[in-house]
Scaffold this motif. Structure first.
Motif, PDB file in Angstrom:
ATOM      1  N   SER A 152      14.922  -5.430 -20.872  1.00  0.00           N
ATOM      2  CA  SER A 152      15.626  -6.304 -19.923  1.00  0.00           C
ATOM      3  C   SER A 152      15.531  -5.781 -18.494  1.00  0.00           C
ATOM      4  N   SER A 153      15.561  -4.469 -18.314  1.00  0.00           N
ATOM      5  CA  SER A 153      15.491  -3.890 -16.969  1.00  0.00           C
ATOM      6  C   SER A 153      14.146  -4.182 -16.319  1.00  0.00           C
ATOM      7  N   LYS A 154      13.077  -4.259 -17.136  1.00  0.00           N
ATOM      8  CA  LYS A 154      11.753  -4.532 -16.590  1.00  0.00           C
ATOM      9  C   LYS A 154      11.444  -6.016 -16.497  1.00  0.00           C
ATOM     10  N   ARG A 155      12.287  -6.845 -17.139  1.00  0.00           N
ATOM     11  CA  ARG A 155      12.110  -8.291 -17.024  1.00  0.00           C
ATOM     12  C   ARG A 155      12.899  -8.867 -15.862  1.00  0.00           C
ATOM     13  N   LYS A 156      13.780  -8.088 -15.302  1.00  0.00           N
ATOM     14  CA  LYS A 156      14.667  -8.566 -14.245  1.00  0.00           C
ATOM     15  C   LYS A 156      13.907  -8.907 -12.980  1.00  0.00           C
ATOM     16  N   ARG A 157      14.238 -10.039 -12.387  1.00  0.00           N
ATOM     17  CA  ARG A 157      13.677 -10.446 -11.101  1.00  0.00           C
ATOM     18  C   ARG A 157      14.796 -10.509 -10.073  1.00  0.00           C
ATOM     19  N   GLU A 204       0.820  -1.202   0.000  1.00  0.00           N
ATOM     20  CA  GLU A 204       0.000   0.000   0.000  1.00  0.00           C
ATOM     21  C   GLU A 204       0.858   1.258   0.000  1.00  0.00           C
ATOM     22  N   THR A 205       1.963   1.215   0.750  1.00  0.00           N
ATOM     23  CA  THR A 205       2.870   2.378   0.806  1.00  0.00           C
ATOM     24  C   THR A 205       3.501   2.625  -0.556  1.00  0.00           C
ATOM     25  N   ILE A 206       3.942   1.561  -1.201  1.00  0.00           N
ATOM     26  CA  ILE A 206       4.603   1.711  -2.505  1.00  0.00           C
ATOM     27  C   ILE A 206       3.626   2.242  -3.552  1.00  0.00           C
ATOM     28  N   ILE A 207       2.424   1.689  -3.600  1.00  0.00           N
ATOM     29  CA  ILE A 207       1.449   2.129  -4.608  1.00  0.00           C
ATOM     30  C   ILE A 207       0.980   3.554  -4.329  1.00  0.00           C
ATOM     31  N   GLU A 208       0.842   3.909  -3.055  1.00  0.00           N
ATOM     32  CA  GLU A 208       0.328   5.231  -2.703  1.00  0.00           C
ATOM     33  C   GLU A 208       1.368   6.331  -2.876  1.00  0.00           C
ATOM     34  N   HIS A 209       2.626   6.032  -2.525  1.00  0.00           N
ATOM     35  CA  HIS A 209       3.644   7.096  -2.500  1.00  0.00           C
ATOM     36  C   HIS A 209       4.768   6.925  -3.524  1.00  0.00           C
ATOM     37  N   HIS A 210       4.899   5.754  -4.125  1.00  0.00           N
ATOM     38  CA  HIS A 210       6.007   5.523  -5.067  1.00  0.00           C
ATOM     39  C   HIS A 210       5.503   4.849  -6.346  1.00  0.00           C
ATOM     40  N   PHE A 211       4.276   5.166  -6.760  1.00  0.00           N
ATOM     41  CA  PHE A 211       3.652   4.447  -7.861  1.00  0.00           C
ATOM     42  C   PHE A 211       4.426   4.581  -9.178  1.00  0.00           C
ATOM     43  N   THR A 212       4.831   5.798  -9.524  1.00  0.00           N
ATOM     44  CA  THR A 212       5.527   6.025 -10.794  1.00  0.00           C
ATOM     45  C   THR A 212       6.853   5.282 -10.837  1.00  0.00           C
ATOM     46  N   LEU A 213       7.636   5.377  -9.758  1.00  0.00           N
ATOM     47  CA  LEU A 213       8.922   4.667  -9.705  1.00  0.00           C
ATOM     48  C   LEU A 213       8.702   3.158  -9.775  1.00  0.00           C
ATOM     49  N   PHE A 214       7.660   2.692  -9.121  1.00  0.00           N
ATOM     50  CA  PHE A 214       7.363   1.258  -9.109  1.00  0.00           C
ATOM     51  C   PHE A 214       6.986   0.789 -10.516  1.00  0.00           C
ATOM     52  N   ALA A 215       6.154   1.560 -11.214  1.00  0.00           N
ATOM     53  CA  ALA A 215       5.719   1.192 -12.560  1.00  0.00           C
ATOM     54  C   ALA A 215       6.882   1.209 -13.542  1.00  0.00           C
ATOM     55  N   GLU A 216       7.815   2.137 -13.343  1.00  0.00           N
ATOM     56  CA  GLU A 216       8.979   2.233 -14.229  1.00  0.00           C
ATOM     57  C   GLU A 216      10.095   1.281 -13.817  1.00  0.00           C
ATOM     58  N   LYS A 217       9.847   0.506 -12.772  1.00  0.00           N
ATOM     59  CA  LYS A 217      10.801  -0.471 -12.232  1.00  0.00           C
ATOM     60  C   LYS A 217      12.100   0.185 -11.749  1.00  0.00           C
ATOM     61  N   SER A 218      11.957   1.388 -11.243  1.00  0.00           N
ATOM     62  CA  SER A 218      13.101   2.038 -10.586  1.00  0.00           C
ATOM     63  C   SER A 218      13.097   1.605  -9.126  1.00  0.00           C
ATOM     64  N   TRP A 219      13.299   0.325  -8.930  1.00  0.00           N
ATOM     65  CA  TRP A 219      13.114  -0.266  -7.607  1.00  0.00           C
ATOM     66  C   TRP A 219      14.247   0.043  -6.642  1.00  0.00           C
ATOM     67  N   LYS A 220      15.426   0.267  -7.155  1.00  0.00           N
ATOM     68  CA  LYS A 220      16.561   0.546  -6.262  1.00  0.00           C
ATOM     69  C   LYS A 220      16.330   1.827  -5.479  1.00  0.00           C
ATOM     70  N   GLU A 221      15.728   2.815  -6.135  1.00  0.00           N
ATOM     71  CA  GLU A 221      15.429   4.082  -5.470  1.00  0.00           C
ATOM     72  C   GLU A 221      14.371   3.870  -4.386  1.00  0.00           C
ATOM     73  N   ILE A 222      13.364   3.048  -4.680  1.00  0.00           N
ATOM     74  CA  ILE A 222      12.328   2.737  -3.688  1.00  0.00           C
ATOM     75  C   ILE A 222      12.923   1.978  -2.509  1.00  0.00           C
ATOM     76  N   ALA A 223      13.765   1.002  -2.821  1.00  0.00           N
ATOM     77  CA  ALA A 223      14.405   0.197  -1.772  1.00  0.00           C
ATOM     78  C   ALA A 223      15.228   1.067  -0.834  1.00  0.00           C
ATOM     79  N   LYS A 224      15.916   2.049  -1.407  1.00  0.00           N
ATOM     80  CA  LYS A 224      16.738   2.954  -0.600  1.00  0.00           C
ATOM     81  C   LYS A 224      15.864   3.845   0.280  1.00  0.00           C
ATOM     82  N   ASP A 225      14.787   4.381  -0.285  1.00  0.00           N
ATOM     83  CA  ASP A 225      13.894   5.277   0.455  1.00  0.00           C
ATOM     84  C   ASP A 225      13.184   4.557   1.597  1.00  0.00           C
ATOM     85  N   LEU A 226      12.753   3.308   1.359  1.00  0.00           N
ATOM     86  CA  LEU A 226      11.975   2.572   2.349  1.00  0.00           C
ATOM     87  C   LEU A 226      12.816   1.611   3.176  1.00  0.00           C
TER      88      LEU A 226
END
Length: 434
Positions: free
Chosen positions: A426-431, A172-194
């Motif tokens: 490839s960046s968006k296919r990465k797991r 809920e936190t990610i979708i509410e406050h980091h939706f754009t970064l999450f959709a663009e798969k900029s996950w490292k930035e989200i991981a650092k913030d949270l």
């Protein structure tokens, strides 16, 4: 500058109504053609259409099944999203004003269940305040299906997350406050913030994939669409035989009973009307014959050029473009395009759309070139088999295609084919693993 009357002779190609309709008939699928002919019978009493074998066979199967309850053949009426929401309202005690507001807003929802009108606009329309409208929207968002009444994809997903039996606070936190970064798969930035691991965000991504981005999609309804092959291709001992499945198409003829009846009329207007309808019926019959001939010619040319496909299988599809077929048949390229539109072929390897057999040429390091369709098939296989923790980049795919398959393509071409196949980068296919 002089003004006056001048004569000028010129040649122009005029698209008559008959020619326009003939072109339209060519691109119709079997089902569209059937519907068109049925409509013509309503306009022209001289057109007689006999049902196709497809309809008769379907009816005969029903009549022979003596073990089936007749009630099973009653058409199932699927409720719309609007009806589904109103049904829920009918069981709730609401005051007259609130019910009217909610019902009005429900009518504004699109087919996917989204509300794209602002609270201010709705308040103005209903001559009420924004708070009343806001309460009504929140009420609708509490109805089934979860996510209905959302103003955006972000809100839709968030509503569904909040409705889960076991709520996920991180999601809920990610979708509410980091939706754009999450959709663009900029996950490292989200991981650092949270201050969370990438693997945890990967799990959130998998959870989001289980949600419904279009809550109203299940209520679209509509008639089931069936694929009726236009051609049946059989291969026996290396010999290809082609038959056109025109038995599924309605048969058109002149209704002689009506024709004889009208002939007895002496009124000039009636005779003029009769002549017009006779010509229309004859034109449709000629157009259907021309359609059949064109389709057969195009299909024969496809068989001649794709002989290995029908004998050896889809992996032997050769490059072929529509202009080549058009030139050989002495017709316009657009005619070929219309002929193959929404037409299907039954082959020993399954049903294929006629457009499938057309693809551009791709150079190889070998003696023969390959087709773009073959390159897409290999591309799909490479992506399906890649290490998802280290997905292949477009440049790596280019190298593998050249080294292992002898296919010469550019990185830009691979990116284009990925888009056509709906394969993310490839960046968006990465797991991420633990």
């Amino acid at each position: 500058m002089h003004t006056g009357l001048f004569q000028q002779q010129s040649l122009k190609l005029v698209m008559t109504k008959e020619l326009t309709q003939a072109i339209t008939l060519l691109q119709y699928s079997t089902l569209d053609l059937t519907k068109f002919l049925e409509e013509q019978t309503l306009e022209n009493p001289l057109i007689e259409v006999r049902s196709s074998d497809f309809g008769r066979r379907a009816k005969s199967r029903v009549s022979k099944d003596t073990h089936t309850n007749p009630i099973d053949y009653i058409e199932k009426k699927e409720s719309s999203l609007y009806e589904h929401l109103l049904t829920q309202l009918s069981y709730m005690k609401l005051n007259k004003k609130k019910r009217a507001t909610i019902e009005y807003i429900i009518q504004l929802l699109d087919s996917n269940g989204y509300l794209y009108f602002s609270a201010e606009e709705i308040a103005t329309d209903l001559d009420t305040n924004i708070e009343t409208v806001g309460n009504a929207i929140r009420f609708i968002q509490g109805l089934d299906p979860n996510g209905v009444g959302a103003r955006s994809l972000q809100e839709c997903l968030l509503l569904q997350l909040r409705a889960l039996p076991h709520r996920n606070e991180l999601a809920e936190t990610i979708i509410e406050h980091h939706f754009t970064l999450f959709a663009e798969k900029s996950w490292k930035e989200i991981a650092k913030d949270l201050n969370v691991k990438l693997f945890e965000i990967q799990q959130i991504f998998d959870l989001i994939q289980t949600l419904q981005p279009r809550p109203g999609a299940a209520f679209h309804g509509g008639e089931a669409q069936y694929i009726v092959p236009d051609f049946d291709i059989q291969v026996e001992n290396g010999v290809i035989t082609m038959s056109m499945q025109d038995s599924y198409q309605p048969k058109v003829s002149l209704n002689l009973q009506y024709y004889q009846h009208f002939l007895e009329e002496k009124d000039t207007k009636t005779k003029s009307y009769l002549q017009e309808k006779v010509e229309q019926c004859q034109w449709i019959i000629r157009s259907l014959e021309q359609r059949k001939s064109t389709l057969q010619n195009v299909m024969n040319e496809i068989i001649n050029r794709q002989n290995d496909f029908f004998i050896k299988g889809p992996s032997h599809l050769k490059p072929m473009i529509m202009s080549e077929v058009a030139e050989n048949l002495d017709i316009h390229e657009s005619t070929v395009s219309r002929a193959v539109k929404d037409k299907f072929v039954q082959t020993p390897y399954g049903i294929f759309e006629m457009r499938y057999f057309f693809s551009s040429t791709i150079q190889t390091t070998g003696a023969t070139d390959t087709s773009s369709t073959q390159v897409k098939n290999v591309l799909r296989q490479l992506v399906d088999g890649e290490d998802k923790e280290k997905p292949l980049s477009d440049q790596e795919i280019v190298s593998i295609l050249e080294e292992s398959h002898g296919i010469l393509v550019s990185r830009r071409t691979i990116a284009k084919y990925r888009d056509q196949l709906n394969i993310p980068s490839s960046s968006k296919r990465k797991r991420y693993s633990k």
